[in-house]
Design a protein around this motif. Structure first.
Motif, PDB file in Angstrom:
ATOM      1  N   TYR A  92       8.573 -18.198  -4.012  1.00  0.00           N
ATOM      2  CA  TYR A  92       7.538 -17.180  -4.165  1.00  0.00           C
ATOM      3  C   TYR A  92       6.959 -16.786  -2.941  1.00  0.00           C
ATOM      4  O   TYR A  92       6.549 -15.468  -3.039  1.00  0.00           O
ATOM      5  N   LEU A  93       6.529 -17.394  -2.157  1.00  0.00           N
ATOM      6  CA  LEU A  93       6.004 -16.883  -0.810  1.00  0.00           C
ATOM      7  C   LEU A  93       6.927 -16.039  -0.148  1.00  0.00           C
ATOM      8  O   LEU A  93       6.663 -15.044   0.538  1.00  0.00           O
ATOM      9  N   VAL A  94       8.133 -16.440  -0.062  1.00  0.00           N
ATOM     10  CA  VAL A  94       9.269 -15.481   0.617  1.00  0.00           C
ATOM     11  C   VAL A  94       9.459 -14.014  -0.081  1.00  0.00           C
ATOM     12  O   VAL A  94       9.407 -12.954   0.892  1.00  0.00           O
ATOM     13  N   ARG A  95       9.531 -14.113  -1.487  1.00  0.00           N
ATOM     14  CA  ARG A  95       9.607 -12.822  -1.987  1.00  0.00           C
ATOM     15  C   ARG A  95       8.378 -11.878  -1.716  1.00  0.00           C
ATOM     16  O   ARG A  95       8.240 -10.801  -1.623  1.00  0.00           O
ATOM     17  N   ASN A  96       7.134 -12.561  -1.861  1.00  0.00           N
ATOM     18  CA  ASN A  96       6.000 -11.854  -1.569  1.00  0.00           C
ATOM     19  C   ASN A  96       5.844 -11.090  -0.135  1.00  0.00           C
ATOM     20  O   ASN A  96       5.462 -10.156  -0.047  1.00  0.00           O
ATOM     21  N   GLU A  97       6.224 -12.233   0.742  1.00  0.00           N
ATOM     22  CA  GLU A  97       6.294 -11.533   2.224  1.00  0.00           C
ATOM     23  C   GLU A  97       7.230 -10.478   2.583  1.00  0.00           C
ATOM     24  O   GLU A  97       7.146  -9.556   3.147  1.00  0.00           O
ATOM     25  N   GLU A  98       8.480 -10.458   1.574  1.00  0.00           N
ATOM     26  CA  GLU A  98       9.341  -9.407   1.777  1.00  0.00           C
ATOM     27  C   GLU A  98       8.972  -8.071   1.210  1.00  0.00           C
ATOM     28  O   GLU A  98       9.600  -7.095   1.776  1.00  0.00           O
ATOM     29  N   MET A  99       8.304  -8.214   0.063  1.00  0.00           N
ATOM     30  CA  MET A  99       7.601  -6.982  -0.442  1.00  0.00           C
ATOM     31  C   MET A  99       6.836  -6.227   0.689  1.00  0.00           C
ATOM     32  O   MET A  99       6.649  -5.415   1.033  1.00  0.00           O
ATOM     33  N   TRP A 100       6.142  -7.042   1.669  1.00  0.00           N
ATOM     34  CA  TRP A 100       5.079  -6.661   2.690  1.00  0.00           C
ATOM     35  C   TRP A 100       6.012  -5.956   3.610  1.00  0.00           C
ATOM     36  O   TRP A 100       5.808  -4.697   4.247  1.00  0.00           O
ATOM     37  N   GLN A 101       7.186  -6.658   4.005  1.00  0.00           N
ATOM     38  CA  GLN A 101       8.052  -6.036   4.988  1.00  0.00           C
ATOM     39  C   GLN A 101       8.801  -4.672   4.319  1.00  0.00           C
ATOM     40  O   GLN A 101       8.990  -4.071   5.249  1.00  0.00           O
ATOM     41  N   SER A 102       9.219  -4.882   3.207  1.00  0.00           N
ATOM     42  CA  SER A 102       9.784  -3.644   2.598  1.00  0.00           C
ATOM     43  C   SER A 102       8.524  -2.575   2.895  1.00  0.00           C
ATOM     44  O   SER A 102       9.319  -1.338   3.027  1.00  0.00           O
ATOM     45  N   LEU A 103       7.506  -2.391   2.220  1.00  0.00           N
ATOM     46  CA  LEU A 103       6.717  -1.426   2.611  1.00  0.00           C
ATOM     47  C   LEU A 103       6.641  -1.102   4.093  1.00  0.00           C
ATOM     48  O   LEU A 103       6.548   0.158   4.509  1.00  0.00           O
ATOM     49  N   ARG A 104       6.383  -2.071   4.966  1.00  0.00           N
ATOM     50  CA  ARG A 104       6.465  -1.834   6.466  1.00  0.00           C
ATOM     51  C   ARG A 104       8.149  -0.930   6.962  1.00  0.00           C
ATOM     52  O   ARG A 104       7.495   0.252   7.600  1.00  0.00           O
ATOM     53  N   ILE A 105       8.953  -1.313   6.325  1.00  0.00           N
ATOM     54  CA  ILE A 105      10.196  -0.408   6.430  1.00  0.00           C
ATOM     55  C   ILE A 105      10.227   0.855   6.053  1.00  0.00           C
ATOM     56  O   ILE A 105      10.496   1.992   6.635  1.00  0.00           O
ATOM     57  N   VAL A 106       9.564   1.058   4.591  1.00  0.00           N
ATOM     58  CA  VAL A 106       9.569   2.329   4.124  1.00  0.00           C
ATOM     59  C   VAL A 106       8.786   3.257   4.981  1.00  0.00           C
ATOM     60  O   VAL A 106       8.900   4.518   5.104  1.00  0.00           O
ATOM     61  N   GLU A 107       7.537   2.722   5.370  1.00  0.00           N
ATOM     62  CA  GLU A 107       6.612   3.653   6.086  1.00  0.00           C
ATOM     63  C   GLU A 107       7.160   4.010   7.511  1.00  0.00           C
ATOM     64  O   GLU A 107       7.126   5.105   7.881  1.00  0.00           O
ATOM     65  N   GLN A 108       7.988   3.017   8.028  1.00  0.00           N
ATOM     66  CA  GLN A 108       8.789   3.674   9.449  1.00  0.00           C
ATOM     67  C   GLN A 108       9.694   4.605   9.029  1.00  0.00           C
ATOM     68  O   GLN A 108      10.020   5.568   9.782  1.00  0.00           O
ATOM     69  N   ALA A 109      10.295   4.263   7.934  1.00  0.00           N
ATOM     70  CA  ALA A 109      11.613   5.199   7.465  1.00  0.00           C
ATOM     71  C   ALA A 109      11.111   6.653   7.379  1.00  0.00           C
ATOM     72  O   ALA A 109      11.607   7.857   7.687  1.00  0.00           O
TER      73      ALA A 109
END
Length: 404
Positions: free
Chosen positions: A268-285
């Motif tokens: 659960y924690l890993v998937r939550n943090e991956e969502m934060w990282q995905s948001l970070r990637i989209v912002e960079q893109a």
């Protein structure tokens, strides 16, 4: 998985052991698959997993379809994050054809794939909450999955089974409405995700139901060829986006979250943090796209990229090319390629053998749900039935990807 494992170990009518069919039509299995369990009270003694209830022979069908007509088959694998499947297939064909992609196309793909990852993780983590009794979190966060689907709809016209993109890029450029919806999502979703974490991450009931339950060591996970959040929750930082970058992921700065015990709580924690990282990637893109030439949304490969529809309607040569591409009449090289992407559940791979004909000689999908699920029955032995249900939710087994 050992299907010869004995389930019916005691034929004594006086036995207190009970055989239970968990699935294939059971709301708690979240998909059409079955586990034949032997119970001692509420505790599972042994079990055998049965799959194939929605097996559709996609790999065999693909051997009779040209490359373009295979894309809709990939939609029906993990339908919780269809665009990742679509683009993984397109990149496989592009590797076969040795097509070099423009950076802007790579960045547009990254945006769609990371939004798909968020959509996939929303489903998994809200369902874990639902199965522990937290219906509020499920209903609240699920609305943002709809917002992601609205972005997909603006880009390609579809929501769930998207058939998004083309071999060589996208069928059209993102319009201003799509970018506006993406920016709106980036503004609103972090607030909701933080509230979701506040409701569950330190919730005493949720922790009691998930922490220390279904623990898996990294050694066992690797033996069973686990990938994705399940593997990373055990402490192994394997992520295809980092280990074998595609679609210019090497241009992005992001972290690969890992757990320690491999239990449900860590997943659960890993998937939550991956969502934060995905948001970070989209912002960079979105930022990187600003420095790229506007209007580029596909590679310059006229022999494999479908001509614009308006030209097809009004130009005979464009119509002929459209027909030849769709029907696979343009020669492709004889080769053997494998391409993998980081799907919502792990390494999603496409093993393609081409003999120069109109259709693949052989196409195999490496479906992470199929690989990950083999461990469910062995790890359920000795577990309470109620815990096995939450364990299944945390594995995020998608039936379409399980059976293919």
């Amino acid at each position: 998985m050992n299907h010869n494992h004995p389930v019916f170990t005691d034929n004594d009518p006086q036995s207190e052991l009970v055989t239970l069919n968990l699935g294939p039509t059971h709301p708690a299995t979240h998909g059409v698959f079955q586990n034949v369990l032997q119970l001692d009270g509420e505790r599972i003694v042994s079990g055998v997993s049965t799959i194939g209830y929605i097996h559709r022979a996609f790999e065999k069908i693909a051997e009779h379809r040209p490359f373009y007509q295979i894309t809709p088959l990939t939609d029906r694998l993990n339908y919780c994050s269809s665009p990742i499947n679509n683009m993984g297939w397109h990149m496989t064909v592009e590797k076969l054809l040795n097509i070099q992609m423009p950076k802007r196309v790579d960045y547009l793909r990254v945006i769609i794939m990371e939004l798909s990852r968020i959509s996939d993780h929303i489903i998994c983590n809200t369902i874990i909450g639902q199965d522990t009794g937290a219906t509020t979190t499920f209903l609240y966060l699920f609305q943002f999955r709809e917002h992601i689907y609205e972005i997909f709809e603006e880009v390609c016209g579809a929501r769930l089974t998207t058939n998004i993109g083309r071999i060589g890029g996208f069928e059209r450029d993102f319009n201003e409405i799509a970018f506006a919806k993406i920016n709106k999502f980036l503004k609103e979703f972090p607030v909701a995700l933080k509230e979701f974490e506040n409701l569950l991450s330190r919730n005493r009931i949720f922790i009691d139901r998930t922490a220390g339950v279904a623990e898996v060591t990294k050694e066992t996970a690797l033996e069973y060829s686990w990938t994705g959040p399940l593997l990373r929750a055990t402490g192994v930082d394997y992520d295809v986006r980092v280990s074998d970058p595609y679609s210019s992921y090497q241009d992005f700065d992001f972290e690969v979250p890992v757990g320690t015990s491999g239990d449900i709580y860590d997943r659960y924690l890993v998937r939550n943090e991956e969502m934060w990282q995905s948001l970070r990637i989209v912002e960079q893109a979105l930022e990187k796209i600003k420095s790229e030439q506007k209007g580029i949304f596909h590679a310059d490969v006229p022999e494999f990229y479908l001509p614009p529809k308006q030209e097809v309607y009004n130009n005979m040569e464009a119509l002929i090319y459209h027909f030849k591409i769709v029907m696979g009449e343009i020669d492709a090289p004889k080769a053997e390629v494998y391409h993998a992407v980081e799907g919502g559940n792990g390494e999603l791979g496409f093993y393609l053998i081409n003999d120069g004909g109109r259709t693949p000689y052989r196409l195999h999908f490496r479906r992470p749900s199929f690989v990950n699920y083999q461990m469910f029955a062995p790890m359920s032995e000795g577990m309470l039935l109620s815990d096995a249900i939450i364990n299944m939710s945390s594995m995020n087994i998608i039936a379409g990807e399980l059976d293919a």
